[in-house]
Each structure stands twice: as C-alpha cells, then as structure tokens.
Write a protein that holds these residues in place. Structure first.
Motif, PDB file in Angstrom:
ATOM      1  N   PHE A 101       0.093  -0.996  -0.206  1.00 20.74           N
ATOM      2  CA  PHE A 101       0.188  -0.038  -0.245  1.00 20.74           C
ATOM      3  C   PHE A 101       1.222   1.592   0.075  1.00 20.74           C
ATOM      4  O   PHE A 101       0.738   2.573  -0.468  1.00 20.74           O
ATOM      5  N   THR A 102       1.882   1.095   0.042  1.00 19.97           N
ATOM      6  CA  THR A 102       3.259   2.477   0.454  1.00 19.97           C
ATOM      7  C   THR A 102       3.797   2.728  -0.359  1.00 19.97           C
ATOM      8  O   THR A 102       4.781   3.967  -0.476  1.00 19.97           O
ATOM      9  N   ASN A 103       4.327   1.700  -1.366  1.00 20.42           N
ATOM     10  CA  ASN A 103       5.660   1.639  -1.610  1.00 20.42           C
ATOM     11  C   ASN A 103       5.093   1.699  -3.167  1.00 20.42           C
ATOM     12  O   ASN A 103       5.497   0.203  -3.714  1.00 20.42           O
ATOM     13  N   PRO A 104       5.092   2.737  -4.026  1.00 24.78           N
ATOM     14  CA  PRO A 104       5.108   2.064  -5.248  1.00 24.78           C
ATOM     15  C   PRO A 104       5.488   1.204  -6.240  1.00 24.78           C
ATOM     16  O   PRO A 104       5.259   0.615  -7.385  1.00 24.78           O
ATOM     17  N   LYS A 105       7.144   1.526  -5.894  1.00 23.63           N
ATOM     18  CA  LYS A 105       7.812   0.694  -6.623  1.00 23.63           C
ATOM     19  C   LYS A 105       7.516  -1.052  -6.200  1.00 23.63           C
ATOM     20  O   LYS A 105       8.011  -1.637  -6.863  1.00 23.63           O
ATOM     21  N   LEU A 106       7.719  -0.983  -5.025  1.00 20.74           N
ATOM     22  CA  LEU A 106       7.785  -2.864  -4.390  1.00 20.74           C
ATOM     23  C   LEU A 106       6.086  -2.630  -4.964  1.00 20.74           C
ATOM     24  O   LEU A 106       5.959  -4.291  -5.298  1.00 20.74           O
ATOM     25  N   ASN A 107       5.366  -2.030  -4.933  1.00 19.25           N
ATOM     26  CA  ASN A 107       4.261  -2.924  -5.770  1.00 19.25           C
ATOM     27  C   ASN A 107       3.892  -3.255  -7.078  1.00 19.25           C
ATOM     28  O   ASN A 107       3.643  -3.900  -7.022  1.00 19.25           O
ATOM     29  N   ALA A 108       5.056  -2.571  -7.939  1.00 19.26           N
ATOM     30  CA  ALA A 108       4.874  -3.149  -9.067  1.00 19.26           C
ATOM     31  C   ALA A 108       5.791  -3.975  -9.250  1.00 19.26           C
ATOM     32  O   ALA A 108       5.858  -4.729  -9.973  1.00 19.26           O
ATOM     33  N   LEU A 109       6.715  -4.652  -8.396  1.00 16.61           N
ATOM     34  CA  LEU A 109       7.898  -5.439  -8.783  1.00 16.61           C
ATOM     35  C   LEU A 109       6.666  -6.433  -8.341  1.00 16.61           C
ATOM     36  O   LEU A 109       6.844  -7.571  -8.536  1.00 16.61           O
ATOM     37  N   ILE A 110       6.716  -6.212  -6.905  1.00 16.69           N
ATOM     38  CA  ILE A 110       5.508  -7.501  -6.504  1.00 16.69           C
ATOM     39  C   ILE A 110       4.481  -7.989  -8.206  1.00 16.69           C
ATOM     40  O   ILE A 110       4.192  -8.891  -7.965  1.00 16.69           O
ATOM     41  N   ALA A 111       3.944  -6.776  -8.715  1.00 17.05           N
ATOM     42  CA  ALA A 111       2.735  -7.561  -9.525  1.00 17.05           C
ATOM     43  C   ALA A 111       3.275  -7.491 -10.754  1.00 17.05           C
ATOM     44  O   ALA A 111       2.875  -8.502 -11.367  1.00 17.05           O
ATOM     45  N   ARG A 112       4.383  -7.328 -11.456  1.00 21.39           N
ATOM     46  CA  ARG A 112       5.859  -7.862 -12.505  1.00 21.39           C
ATOM     47  C   ARG A 112       5.599  -9.412 -12.159  1.00 21.39           C
ATOM     48  O   ARG A 112       6.261  -9.736 -13.039  1.00 21.39           O
ATOM     49  N   ASN A 113       5.692  -9.170 -11.106  1.00 20.76           N
ATOM     50  CA  ASN A 113       5.951 -11.099 -10.304  1.00 20.76           C
ATOM     51  C   ASN A 113       5.342 -12.062 -10.110  1.00 20.76           C
ATOM     52  O   ASN A 113       5.757 -13.568 -10.063  1.00 20.76           O
ATOM     53  N   GLN A 163      -2.851   0.736  -7.376  1.00 19.17           N
ATOM     54  CA  GLN A 163      -3.253   1.219  -6.391  1.00 19.17           C
ATOM     55  C   GLN A 163      -2.413   3.212  -6.071  1.00 19.17           C
ATOM     56  O   GLN A 163      -3.252   4.107  -6.084  1.00 19.17           O
ATOM     57  N   SER A 164      -1.244   3.008  -6.831  1.00 19.76           N
ATOM     58  CA  SER A 164      -0.625   3.752  -6.103  1.00 19.76           C
ATOM     59  C   SER A 164      -1.133   4.857  -7.539  1.00 19.76           C
ATOM     60  O   SER A 164      -0.714   6.204  -7.043  1.00 19.76           O
TER      61      SER A 164
END
Length: 188
Positions: A101-113, A163-164
């Motif tokens: 919810f708070t880290n857009p870069k990790l959010n995108a990385l999690i989604a990509r992986n 969400q970001s």
C-alpha cells in the motif's frame, strides 16, 4: 529450501516485519542468518528479490488466517465485505503487507513478479468456490456466466495492482464501493 536459504528467508522475514523494506539491508539479513553477504547472493539476486518472496509467503499466511476465520455461508455481500475488512485489518500492523500500500516501486515489482499468483492464490480459489456456491444456490442474476462474474472480480485485481496511480485518501473505501457495485450487479 536449502538450510542456509531458509535461514536467510527467516531473517529477512523478521527484519522486514520489524523494520520494513527501506530500513533493512542485505548485510543485516546475512548477519541475522549467520552467513556471509556473498552467501546471500547464492540464493537471491537482490533485497527486492527476497522481499517479493517474503511478501508472497506473508500474504498467503494472512489470507489463510482470514479465510479460516470467516463463515463462508453468510450472505455474499456480508462475506466479501468481511473478508476485505479483515485484509485491511491484518495489513494495518504488518510492515511486510503495508509495503503493498505504501511503496509504489515494490507494489509494481510484486505485480510484475506475480503474473499467475492471483489465479493460484488461496483467495482466488476461494472466490471460485464461492461463485460456484452462489450459482448453485441460485443467488446470481439470470444470464450471468461464471466467466463474466470472475472477470468483474478480476478487474478489482487490476485496480489493486495500480492503486498507487489512483488519487484517493481512502483506498479501502474505494475498494468497498467497487465490490458493493459488483455484488449489486451480480446478485439477485
């Protein structure tokens, strides 16, 4: 998992849970695992790499707890809202889950992986089971195929992955509103 890899994973989990992603270093993970930093790279490419794996495990653990604690036979609207509330409650004090919810870069990385993680997840499988139950009990509106209902819920996953990019101070309420709209549309 190999014993050293397991120790690295456990150390990373504990550190991410207590300190969050940004305040945790590879050196700390290796030190807590009792291995050299070079050993870390035998198993993981980067801090982000191990974080995604820790996040996935923590996410599945939390989902399992949530689904074990809810009554799957309550009214669909109440059930989905309860599950969503539980997800946000479990995430509130968990620094690993909060990164979504708070880290857009990790959010995108999690989604990509995790391209197929949604379909393989406990929540998705449970949703498929619930849709079948709702269909068998005659709770879905006539003419709605299971595929169409699934695609509506899949759209929520797309929203969640992005969400970001959504301008809101109350993401939980936004999801609740979208789910209420979907349930209003699909249920008799």
């Amino acid at each position: 998992m190999e014993e050293k890899q397991e120790r690295l994973f456990t150390a990373a989990h504990n550190l991410f849970l207590n300190q969050g992603f940004k305040r945790t270093s590879i050196a700390e993970i290796a030190s807590q695992a009792g291995v050299a930093v070079g050993t870390f790279y035998n198993f993981y490419q980067s801090k982000s790499d191990i974080f995604v794996q820790v996040y996935n495990a923590e996410n599945e653990r939390a989902k399992g707890q949530i689904l074990a604690a809810v009554d799957l036979d309550v009214a669909p609207t109440d059930l989905v809202k309860t599950v969503l509330h539980q997800i946000f409650t479990h995430s509130a004090d968990n620094q690993i889950l909060q990164e979504w919810f708070t880290n857009p870069k990790l959010n995108a990385l999690i989604a990509r992986n995790n391209q197929s993680a949604v379909e393989e997840s406990l929540v998705y499988a449970t949703l498929m089971h619930l849709i079948d139950r709702w269909q068998d009990r005659g709770l879905l509106k006539d003419g709605l195929s299971k595929d169409r209902v699934i695609s509506l819920f899949n759209a929520l996953t797309v929203v969640d992955f992005h969400q970001s990019e959504i301008q809101t101070d109350d993401y939980y309420q936004l999801l609740n509103d979208l789910i209420s709209g979907i349930l209003l549309f699909i249920l008799k």
